[in-house]
Design a protein around this motif. Structure first.
Motif, mmCIF file in Angstrom:
data_model
loop_
_atom_site.group_PDB
_atom_site.id
_atom_site.type_symbol
_atom_site.label_atom_id
_atom_site.label_comp_id
_atom_site.label_asym_id
_atom_site.label_seq_id
_atom_site.Cartn_x
_atom_site.Cartn_y
_atom_site.Cartn_z
ATOM 1 N N ASN A 175 1.021 -1.211 -0.018
ATOM 2 C CA ASN A 175 -0.030 -0.195 0.078
ATOM 3 C C ASN A 175 1.173 1.249 -0.034
ATOM 4 O OD1 ASN A 175 0.676 -0.759 2.578
ATOM 5 N ND2 ASN A 175 -0.602 0.881 3.245
ATOM 6 N N ILE A 176 2.072 1.291 0.746
ATOM 7 C CA ILE A 176 2.941 2.357 0.492
ATOM 8 C C ILE A 176 3.664 2.461 -1.111
ATOM 9 C CG2 ILE A 176 4.999 3.651 1.722
ATOM 10 C CD1 ILE A 176 2.406 3.509 3.334
ATOM 11 N N TRP A 177 3.903 1.195 -1.377
ATOM 12 C CA TRP A 177 4.576 1.088 -2.543
ATOM 13 C C TRP A 177 3.627 1.773 -3.658
ATOM 14 C CZ3 TRP A 177 9.341 0.803 -4.555
ATOM 15 C CH2 TRP A 177 9.492 0.589 -5.934
ATOM 16 N N ALA A 178 2.413 1.763 -3.749
ATOM 17 C CA ALA A 178 1.509 1.953 -4.639
ATOM 18 C C ALA A 178 1.496 3.731 -4.666
ATOM 19 C CB ALA A 178 0.127 1.753 -4.399
ATOM 20 N N ARG A 179 2.035 4.267 -3.603
ATOM 21 C CA ARG A 179 2.036 5.533 -3.640
ATOM 22 C C ARG A 179 3.288 6.453 -4.076
ATOM 23 N NH1 ARG A 179 0.041 6.356 2.739
ATOM 24 N NH2 ARG A 179 1.252 8.028 2.629
ATOM 25 N N VAL A 180 4.265 5.548 -4.269
ATOM 26 C CA VAL A 180 5.529 6.223 -4.799
ATOM 27 C C VAL A 180 6.080 5.382 -6.063
ATOM 28 C CG1 VAL A 180 6.294 6.732 -2.438
ATOM 29 C CG2 VAL A 180 6.784 4.314 -3.296
ATOM 30 N N GLN A 181 5.246 4.350 -6.586
ATOM 31 C CA GLN A 181 5.895 3.716 -7.733
ATOM 32 C C GLN A 181 5.536 4.745 -8.949
ATOM 33 O OE1 GLN A 181 3.024 0.707 -7.721
ATOM 34 N NE2 GLN A 181 1.235 1.837 -8.785
ATOM 35 N N SER A 182 6.346 4.428 -9.934
ATOM 36 C CA SER A 182 6.525 5.342 -11.069
ATOM 37 C C SER A 182 5.263 4.862 -11.869
ATOM 38 C CB SER A 182 7.860 4.935 -12.102
ATOM 39 O OG SER A 182 7.794 6.034 -13.202
ATOM 40 N N GLU A 183 4.541 5.958 -12.666
ATOM 41 C CA GLU A 183 3.335 5.672 -13.589
ATOM 42 C C GLU A 183 3.186 6.738 -14.538
ATOM 43 O OE1 GLU A 183 -0.245 4.414 -10.490
ATOM 44 O OE2 GLU A 183 0.729 6.249 -9.759
ATOM 45 N N THR A 184 2.965 6.338 -15.584
ATOM 46 C CA THR A 184 2.597 7.008 -16.767
ATOM 47 C C THR A 184 1.592 8.303 -16.227
ATOM 48 O OG1 THR A 184 2.875 5.396 -18.370
ATOM 49 C CG2 THR A 184 1.892 7.343 -19.215
ATOM 50 N N GLU A 185 0.508 7.924 -15.607
ATOM 51 C CA GLU A 185 -0.555 8.694 -15.242
ATOM 52 C C GLU A 185 -0.159 10.099 -14.584
ATOM 53 O OE1 GLU A 185 -2.111 4.780 -15.819
ATOM 54 O OE2 GLU A 185 -0.543 5.588 -14.720
ATOM 55 N N SER A 186 0.777 9.726 -13.493
ATOM 56 C CA SER A 186 1.092 10.905 -12.659
ATOM 57 C C SER A 186 2.562 11.354 -12.994
ATOM 58 C CB SER A 186 1.422 10.199 -11.297
ATOM 59 O OG SER A 186 2.060 8.998 -11.236
#
Length: 955
Positions: A408-419
């Protein structure tokens, strides 16, 4: 500072009803143990057998010990006013606090230092932070585990070692760790402050591999993948494709360059045969199925001709694997060898899915947002990330412990195209994801995984670099990965977590409120944006309530005692369907409003006053968009799609978690159109592709039938260099009962007794493969105590730890027994005498009740085929061969496989399993005779156990 380190042994986990039976403590002054305290404590009730077994503390040892009222004042006197340190401080402190109150005393301030939490922060790459594991990994002497004084001493040494580890961090990181620790533990903050003061210098020379930028420290980018770096031309550029086979054979064959540069290398017949077939496929523009047995050296057999092809054609070859272990092998073991073969001119890159990479900007943002109201575990996870960034080479999640940074913490810092704000990001150039992507664009060989390969197919080949040749290793997993990634799934817990991240505490905290507060302070914020964000928090709560209701409706269809339910056309006539639709319809208005807000935020980010503001706006739009897409995905469940199967799953009972899944019934046509038709050269390889020597099953399942009919499919089966007839034995006890027809407890009694005898004969070194987690747990419960009495440990998957942790424990203590399910059937490499006995409890047939399996069987029946012979049996044979392959890993290995499933020899289809094994035939005899033969074959010096099988006989 000086500290007191404490450890306790208890009769259980509840401080209200359980007792302390031993206390150990040490005083730590200037990093040295100067005094010790130890005492047993007389409990108020008998010590449970499992606690006695774990600790070695018996009632006889504590019957004459002082009682609690005598021990507590002595302990408090020893502790004095020094801060308390413990491994799992919350547990030890809660027990001591309760017992102090019972004795009429009170423990000092509730603050202290937890070495378990410190380990998670300062050693984020270790997959476990249990005391025994940390002491072993850090080479800290420990006299005996689960004894209070020994554990207290080990904890004290670990505490000192953590200080040494922290001293190596940059001052800027220590400063930030101190600030963050102060939010939940002044004692921990003071410790970090003391560590920082002990660091004499923060000269840049001490951290040459670390870059500090915009308030963040991270590993320095390497020169790999830099397109501005010119690489010398390869001497093979003028090579013609038709010459690849000859040149590759010259490198790997007798007297070739590989034998000159690699000590101990011997040309292998099977490897050269595979090399010829791969080279032929590349030269003639054909697909190939190549089965290569264990020990063939298949990775070099395809890497060498693939690299030559890439250099010759001037475009990369992609190599796809299923497991991280194989990726690591190619990168760390095979590629350095390739570099030497090619004179240092070859470029290799490893590319993973984007969300496997960390986003540096998000780490900086998230770590700056924590406050006194933030949960302690959340703060510590972000502290772990700050430390990990100074250590990681590639910024990928694979080398980050889940106990340090949960999903759940990783989901907040992972690299994403959308952000991603791309070049506006202050970390764009050192970005780990873009480093990997740049390296892949400039590489000859790109190593990836089946998951990303499937994502590339779904994205019309916009994820991976353009390629015309593909090697799929571990190809027996391709159908499974295609089924997973060409479908979709949405999880109730994931949606709830995203909604909680967007807004919580009635709109006071979360991404949307925090952005609203920030934009309210900006003079450039357009009118109405802040109000829309505030309203959006209310909308999110409304939509999430509707989502929860929709999940509950569809989840109600799952029968009691089952974990899944297939959604067919009939469900459209149920009350659950009507309730599902009604719940989501009620959320339609706020959903539309939130969709418009997402678009507004995306436009707003383009004109943001600062890069930091742009990043925060894009983050909000990205989080919101991901959540909205998942909500829409859930709503699309009601849509009937041809060729797809839909089902709902339930996990947990008290607070069930739901998920809805869609998957293609048949991936063959999709793979043919998206992979095998557009590409001329796809080489698929594995140790287990054939069934009874035929490739018909894999050809049909993967969509290669058309290629085979057109003469565009080559195939070869390359024998393993191992002599299974002399190195291995396959044994089937003739008197084994039908375990499937017995109750789990009854079957576990029989199995536990038999495994105990087998473990004694083989002196441990035993791996038992299960097809049922329940059977695994029941048998572990039965066998653990007898094994311990025999001087052996038991390591059971998901009972004693994760796959990685128990595998490491087994390697360190080979005279033990390991239980595994599913993931243990492959990818386990235990050469030599680490593993000599492999047990297959039941033949690995997949449950026919799974919705995808049901749908596929129905399709086979519609065409007049037999689901068992066309699907279930071939799939089980491949799985069986994978399990069998765990045993013999080198030419020197020797071992036995014991199958507790008589169907192998009593059923007609059993021959399919036996005939798929290389040169080995089963030994069928009573269990007593089997044990004697195994003992003779392994050369065991221990006598066969002669204990009375009372439990088995009574059942």
């Amino acid at each position: 500072m000086d500290y007191v380190v404490v450890d306790i042994e208890t009769t259980g986990l509840d401080p209200v009803v359980d007792d302390i039976v031993e206390i150990g403590a040490v005083r730590l002054v200037d990093g040295e143990i100067v005094d010790r305290y130890q005492t047993f404590v007389r409990p108020s009730r008998p010590i449970p057998p499992d606690i006695e077994e774990l600790t070695g503390i018996s009632m006889a040892m504590v019957e004459q010990a002082p009682g609690l009222t005598d021990v507590i004042p002595a302990l408090l006197a020893f502790m004095g006013e020094m801060p308390m340190v413990a491994h799992n401080l919350a547990f030890d402190r809660a027990f001591l606090q309760r017992k102090c109150e019972q004795a009429g005393y009170s423990l000092a301030s509730g603050d202290g230092i937890c070495t378990l939490n410190l380990g998670r922060v300062l050693a984020p790459r270790l997959h476990s932070h249990r005391l025994e594991y940390l002491t072993r990994r850090l080479a800290i002497a420990q006299t005996s585990a689960h004894r209070a004084l020994a554990d207290a001493e080990a904890t004290a040494k670990l505490f000192v070692r953590m200080a040494e580890k922290a001293q190596k961090l940059p001052i800027s990181v220590l400063e930030r760790l101190t600030q963050m620790a102060a939010l939940y533990s002044p004692a921990t903050a003071e410790w970090f402050q003391a560590v920082m003061q002990s660091v004499k210098t923060n000269a840049a020379s001490e951290h040459d591999n670390i870059v500090e930028r915009d308030g963040l420290a991270f590993t320095r980018p390497s020169a790999e993948g830099n397109t501005n770096l010119r690489v010398p031309s390869s001497p093979l550029e003028a090579l013609r494709v038709e010459e690849i086979a000859d040149r590759a054979r010259a490198l790997l064959g007798p007297g070739g360059l590989l034998s000159q540069i690699l000590d101990g290398y011997e040309p292998r017949k099977g490897q050269l045969e595979m090399l010829e077939k791969v080279s032929q496929a590349l030269a003639e523009g054909k697909h190939a199925l190549v089965e290569a047995g264990t020990g063939t050296g298949k990775s070099m057999a395809y890497l060498v001709p693939a690299a030559m092809y890439a250099v010759t054609r001037g475009e990369p070859v992609v190599v796809s694997t299923h497991t991280i272990a194989l990726q690591d092998q190619i990168e760390r073991r095979d590629f350095p060898t390739l570099q030497r073969l090619f004179g240092g001119t070859l470029r290799l890159a490893v590319q993973k899915g984007r969300r496997n990479y960390v986003c540096l900007r998000k780490v900086r943002t998230e770590s700056s947002l924590v406050t006194f109201v933030s949960p302690q575990n959340e703060i510590e996870s972000l502290m772990s990330l700050l430390v990990w960034l100074t250590e990681t080479k590639d910024g990928t999640r694979e080398n980050l412990s889940a106990s340090s940074v949960p999903s759940n913490i990783w989901a907040r810092v992972q690299s994403e195209t959308e952000s991603c704000i791309n070049k506006r990001c202050p970390f764009f150039h050192p970005c780990y994801y873009f480093r990997a992507k740049t390296a892949a664009q400039d590489a000859h060989v790109v190593v990836t995984n089946h998951s990303l390969l499937m994502s590339d197919l779904k994205a019309d080949h916009r994820v991976l670099p353009k390629y015309s040749a593909l090697v799929v290793d571990e190809a027996h997993h391709l159908e499974e990965q295609a089924t997973s990634h060409l479908g979709s799934e949405v999880h109730s817990a994931q949606l709830a977590a995203f909604a909680h991240r967007l807004t919580r505490d009635r709109g006071k905290h979360g991404v949307l409120p925090e952005l609203a507060n920030r934009l309210a302070e900006s003079h450039t914020t357009p009118l109405g944006i802040v109000e829309k964000l505030q309203l959006a928090s209310e909308w999110v709560e409304v939509v999430q309530q509707a989502v929860d209701a929709a999940f509950a409706q569809v989840g109600s269809l799952v029968p009691e005692g089952k974990s899944e339910f297939r959604l067919t056309a009939e469900w459209l006539e149920t009350d659950a369907y009507r309730g599902f639709v009604r719940a989501l319809e009620e959320a339609e208005v706020p959903l539309v409003g939130l969709e418009r807000l997402r678009q507004t935020l995306q436009e707003l980010a383009k004109g943001a006053a600062t890069d930091d503001e742009a990043g925060r706006i894009v983050d909000a739009a990205g989080f919101l968009g991901t959540w909205l897409d998942s909500v829409r995905l859930l709503a699309s469940t009601v849509e009937e799609l041809p060729g797809m199967v839909t089902w709902v799953e339930r996990r947990g009972t008290m607070r069930p978690r739901w998920s809805v899944h869609k998957a293609p019934i048949d991936v063959a046509e999709t793979l043919q159109k998206a992979l095998f038709d557009p590409l001329d050269r796809v080489i698929l390889t594995s140790a287990t592709l054939s069934v009874r020597g035929s490739f018909d099953y894999v050809t049909r399942q993967l969509g290669l039938t058309a290629a085979a009919s057109a003469g565009n499919l080559l195939s070869a089966s390359v024998a393993s260099p191992f002599h299974y007839g002399t190195q291995a034995r396959l044994c089937v006890p003739s008197d084994v009962p039908e375990l499937a027809k017995m109750a789990a407890e009854e079957a576990a009694l029989w199995l536990g007794d038999s495994l105990l005898q087998l473990a004694r004969v083989s002196r441990g070194r035993l791996l038992a493969l299960f097809t049922s987690h329940q059977m695994l747990k029941e048998t572990a419960h039965v066998l653990r105590h007898p094994l311990r009495q025999a001087g052996m440990q038991l390591f059971a998957q998901d009972v004693d730890g994760s796959r990685a942790s128990i595998l490491e424990a087994f390697r360190n203590q080979p005279e033990s027994v390991m239980f595994g399910a599913q993931s243990f059937w492959e990818g386990i490499d235990l050469p030599g005498d680490q593993l000599t006995t492999l047990v297959i409890v039941r033949l690995p047939f997949a449950p026919p009740t799974h919705p995808v399996t049901q749908a596929r069987h129905e399709k086979i029946e519609q065409t007049g085929g037999s689901p068992f012979w066309a699907s279930s049996l071939p799939e089980a044979v491949v799985r069986f061969r994978q399990g069998f392959g765990r045993l013999i890993r080198t030419r020197q290995d020797k071992g036995v496989v014991v199958v507790y499933d008589k169907r192998l020899v009593t059923q007609r289809y059993g021959s399919a399993f036996v005939q798929s094994l290389p040169g080995i035939r089963p030994i069928v005899a009573p269990e007593r005779d089997i044990l004697a033969q195994i003992e003779a074959f392994l050369g065991s010096s221990s006598a066969t156990d002669k204990h009375i099988r009372s439990a088995r006989q009574s059942s």
